[in-house]
Design a protein around this motif. Structure first.
Motif, PDB file in Angstrom:
ATOM      1  N   THR A 104     -96.724 -84.134 -10.505  1.00 39.53           N
ATOM      2  CA  THR A 104     -97.186 -85.515 -10.327  1.00 39.53           C
ATOM      3  C   THR A 104     -98.635 -85.705 -10.772  1.00 39.53           C
ATOM      4  O   THR A 104     -99.197 -86.784 -10.579  1.00 39.53           O
ATOM      5  N   GLU A 105     -99.206 -84.649 -11.330  1.00 37.51           N
ATOM      6  CA  GLU A 105    -100.577 -84.676 -11.840  1.00 37.51           C
ATOM      7  C   GLU A 105    -101.582 -85.159 -10.780  1.00 37.51           C
ATOM      8  O   GLU A 105    -102.431 -85.994 -11.038  1.00 37.51           O
ATOM      9  N   GLN A 106    -101.466 -84.565  -9.597  1.00 38.60           N
ATOM     10  CA  GLN A 106    -102.357 -84.907  -8.491  1.00 38.60           C
ATOM     11  C   GLN A 106    -103.335 -83.781  -8.176  1.00 38.60           C
ATOM     12  O   GLN A 106    -103.751 -83.610  -7.033  1.00 38.60           O
ATOM     13  N   GLU A 107    -103.697 -83.027  -9.197  1.00 37.12           N
ATOM     14  CA  GLU A 107    -104.572 -81.881  -8.984  1.00 37.12           C
ATOM     15  C   GLU A 107    -105.883 -82.266  -8.297  1.00 37.12           C
ATOM     16  O   GLU A 107    -106.332 -81.580  -7.382  1.00 37.12           O
ATOM     17  N   GLN A 108    -106.487 -83.346  -8.737  1.00 40.09           N
ATOM     18  CA  GLN A 108    -107.774 -83.742  -8.159  1.00 40.09           C
ATOM     19  C   GLN A 108    -107.623 -84.207  -6.710  1.00 40.09           C
ATOM     20  O   GLN A 108    -108.486 -83.931  -5.875  1.00 40.09           O
ATOM     21  N   MET A 127    -101.034 -82.090   4.214  1.00 44.06           N
ATOM     22  CA  MET A 127    -101.511 -82.295   2.842  1.00 44.06           C
ATOM     23  C   MET A 127    -100.386 -82.851   1.972  1.00 44.06           C
ATOM     24  O   MET A 127    -100.604 -83.756   1.163  1.00 44.06           O
ATOM     25  N   GLY A 128     -99.194 -82.302   2.143  1.00 39.15           N
ATOM     26  CA  GLY A 128     -98.040 -82.791   1.382  1.00 39.15           C
ATOM     27  C   GLY A 128     -97.779 -84.258   1.650  1.00 39.15           C
ATOM     28  O   GLY A 128     -97.570 -85.048   0.719  1.00 39.15           O
ATOM     29  N   SER A 129     -97.838 -84.638   2.908  1.00 40.71           N
ATOM     30  CA  SER A 129     -97.637 -86.032   3.282  1.00 40.71           C
ATOM     31  C   SER A 129     -98.670 -86.927   2.617  1.00 40.71           C
ATOM     32  O   SER A 129     -98.350 -88.004   2.107  1.00 40.71           O
ATOM     33  N   SER A 130     -99.909 -86.479   2.590  1.00 43.03           N
ATOM     34  CA  SER A 130    -100.986 -87.246   1.942  1.00 43.03           C
ATOM     35  C   SER A 130    -100.754 -87.393   0.441  1.00 43.03           C
ATOM     36  O   SER A 130    -101.244 -88.344  -0.172  1.00 43.03           O
ATOM     37  N   LEU A 131    -100.014 -86.452  -0.139  1.00 45.76           N
ATOM     38  CA  LEU A 131     -99.750 -86.475  -1.578  1.00 45.76           C
ATOM     39  C   LEU A 131     -98.359 -87.027  -1.908  1.00 45.76           C
ATOM     40  O   LEU A 131     -97.901 -86.942  -3.042  1.00 45.76           O
ATOM     41  N   GLY A 132     -97.675 -87.573  -0.890  1.00 45.33           N
ATOM     42  CA  GLY A 132     -96.409 -88.244  -1.130  1.00 45.33           C
ATOM     43  C   GLY A 132     -95.174 -87.374  -1.149  1.00 45.33           C
ATOM     44  O   GLY A 132     -94.153 -87.752  -1.723  1.00 45.33           O
ATOM     45  N   ILE A 133     -95.233 -86.208  -0.518  1.00 42.71           N
ATOM     46  CA  ILE A 133     -94.049 -85.354  -0.450  1.00 42.71           C
ATOM     47  C   ILE A 133     -93.818 -84.958   1.010  1.00 42.71           C
ATOM     48  O   ILE A 133     -94.739 -84.591   1.724  1.00 42.71           O
ATOM     49  N   GLU A 134     -92.572 -85.081   1.432  1.00 42.04           N
ATOM     50  CA  GLU A 134     -92.209 -84.683   2.792  1.00 42.04           C
ATOM     51  C   GLU A 134     -91.741 -83.237   2.749  1.00 42.04           C
ATOM     52  O   GLU A 134     -90.772 -82.907   2.059  1.00 42.04           O
ATOM     53  N   LEU A 160     -97.670 -77.123  -4.361  1.00 43.88           N
ATOM     54  CA  LEU A 160     -98.397 -76.937  -5.613  1.00 43.88           C
ATOM     55  C   LEU A 160     -97.568 -77.341  -6.829  1.00 43.88           C
ATOM     56  O   LEU A 160     -98.112 -77.895  -7.793  1.00 43.88           O
ATOM     57  N   LEU A 161     -96.270 -77.121  -6.785  1.00 42.73           N
ATOM     58  CA  LEU A 161     -95.413 -77.579  -7.880  1.00 42.73           C
ATOM     59  C   LEU A 161     -95.375 -79.101  -7.929  1.00 42.73           C
ATOM     60  O   LEU A 161     -95.430 -79.700  -9.003  1.00 42.73           O
ATOM     61  N   HIS A 162     -95.315 -79.730  -6.758  1.00 45.60           N
ATOM     62  CA  HIS A 162     -95.353 -81.196  -6.682  1.00 45.60           C
ATOM     63  C   HIS A 162     -96.674 -81.729  -7.241  1.00 45.60           C
ATOM     64  O   HIS A 162     -96.686 -82.699  -8.003  1.00 45.60           O
ATOM     65  N   VAL A 163     -97.753 -81.079  -6.865  1.00 51.08           N
ATOM     66  CA  VAL A 163     -99.082 -81.478  -7.346  1.00 51.08           C
ATOM     67  C   VAL A 163     -99.121 -81.424  -8.878  1.00 51.08           C
ATOM     68  O   VAL A 163     -99.599 -82.351  -9.531  1.00 51.08           O
ATOM     69  N   LYS A 164     -98.599 -80.351  -9.443  1.00 50.69           N
ATOM     70  CA  LYS A 164     -98.608 -80.194 -10.904  1.00 50.69           C
ATOM     71  C   LYS A 164     -97.718 -81.235 -11.572  1.00 50.69           C
ATOM     72  O   LYS A 164     -98.111 -81.877 -12.541  1.00 50.69           O
ATOM     73  N   THR A 169    -110.379 -77.324 -12.473  1.00 48.81           N
ATOM     74  CA  THR A 169    -111.106 -77.869 -13.612  1.00 48.81           C
ATOM     75  C   THR A 169    -110.576 -77.256 -14.900  1.00 48.81           C
ATOM     76  O   THR A 169    -110.316 -77.966 -15.877  1.00 48.81           O
ATOM     77  N   LEU A 170    -110.366 -75.947 -14.910  1.00 51.17           N
ATOM     78  CA  LEU A 170    -109.813 -75.279 -16.087  1.00 51.17           C
ATOM     79  C   LEU A 170    -108.396 -75.750 -16.360  1.00 51.17           C
ATOM     80  O   LEU A 170    -108.007 -75.954 -17.503  1.00 51.17           O
ATOM     81  N   HIS A 171    -107.619 -75.934 -15.289  1.00 44.46           N
ATOM     82  CA  HIS A 171    -106.229 -76.370 -15.430  1.00 44.46           C
ATOM     83  C   HIS A 171    -106.170 -77.754 -16.081  1.00 44.46           C
ATOM     84  O   HIS A 171    -105.392 -77.982 -16.990  1.00 44.46           O
ATOM     85  N   VAL A 172    -107.015 -78.654 -15.629  1.00 44.65           N
ATOM     86  CA  VAL A 172    -107.049 -80.007 -16.192  1.00 44.65           C
ATOM     87  C   VAL A 172    -107.487 -79.947 -17.655  1.00 44.65           C
ATOM     88  O   VAL A 172    -106.912 -80.613 -18.507  1.00 44.65           O
ATOM     89  N   LYS A 173    -108.483 -79.102 -17.970  1.00 45.66           N
ATOM     90  CA  LYS A 173    -108.939 -78.969 -19.362  1.00 45.66           C
ATOM     91  C   LYS A 173    -107.817 -78.407 -20.229  1.00 45.66           C
ATOM     92  O   LYS A 173    -107.612 -78.857 -21.344  1.00 45.66           O
ATOM     93  N   ASP A 174    -107.064 -77.415 -19.720  1.00 45.17           N
ATOM     94  CA  ASP A 174    -105.952 -76.834 -20.479  1.00 45.17           C
ATOM     95  C   ASP A 174    -104.874 -77.876 -20.750  1.00 45.17           C
ATOM     96  O   ASP A 174    -104.292 -77.912 -21.823  1.00 45.17           O
ATOM     97  N   GLU A 175    -104.585 -78.704 -19.780  1.00 44.43           N
ATOM     98  CA  GLU A 175    -103.572 -79.741 -19.937  1.00 44.43           C
ATOM     99  C   GLU A 175    -103.976 -80.764 -20.985  1.00 44.43           C
ATOM    100  O   GLU A 175    -103.155 -81.286 -21.704  1.00 44.43           O
TER     101      GLU A 175
END
Length: 121
Positions: free
Chosen positions: A59-63, A32-39, A53-57, A113-119
């Motif tokens: 880089t705003e790749q939550e979706q 999953m990390g590789s798919s999201l651009g992190i080794e 999860l920190l990388h996802v947040k 969904t809540l996280h994106v709305k909060d942001e």
């Protein structure tokens, strides 16, 4: 304003077989990390999931993460359903795990969904 605790809450849930309904192994997290651009190096699952999860947040790749993790959970649920179809007597044992996977998918969709709305608030 309340900051969502998305990474820690989600991380603990996904790493708990009892809560998640399935075991997410190290290789799956790395993929999953590789798919999201992190080794990610081979380390403990908790470290990997937290880093991912920190990388996802950051880089705003939550979706994108949500799509990947939901696909993974769907595949694991399908494997359990196939086992039940081939071995009906396992239904009593496997059905609760299927329900937990469904609840985990729901939780993730709601949390992200809540996280994106909060942001955006």
């Amino acid at each position: 304003m309340h900051q969502p605790s998305m990474p820690l809450h989600v991380e603990k849930h996904l790493l708990s077989l009892f809560h998640c309904g399935c075991y997410i192994n190290t290789q799956e997290i790395i993929r999953m990390g590789s798919s999201l651009g992190i080794e990610l190096p081979f380390k403990k699952r908790a470290f990997l999931m937290q880093t991912l999860l920190l990388h996802v947040k950051e880089t705003e790749q939550e979706q994108a993460f949500l799509a990947l993790i939901c696909d993974l959970l769907k595949n694991k649920a399908q494997t359990l359903q196939e086992s039940i179809a081939h071995y009906p007597k396992t239904a009593l044992l496997l059905q609760p795990w299927l329900m937990k996977i469904e609840k985990t998918t729901y939780l993730l969709k709601r949390e992200f969904t809540l996280h994106v709305k909060d942001e955006n608030a």
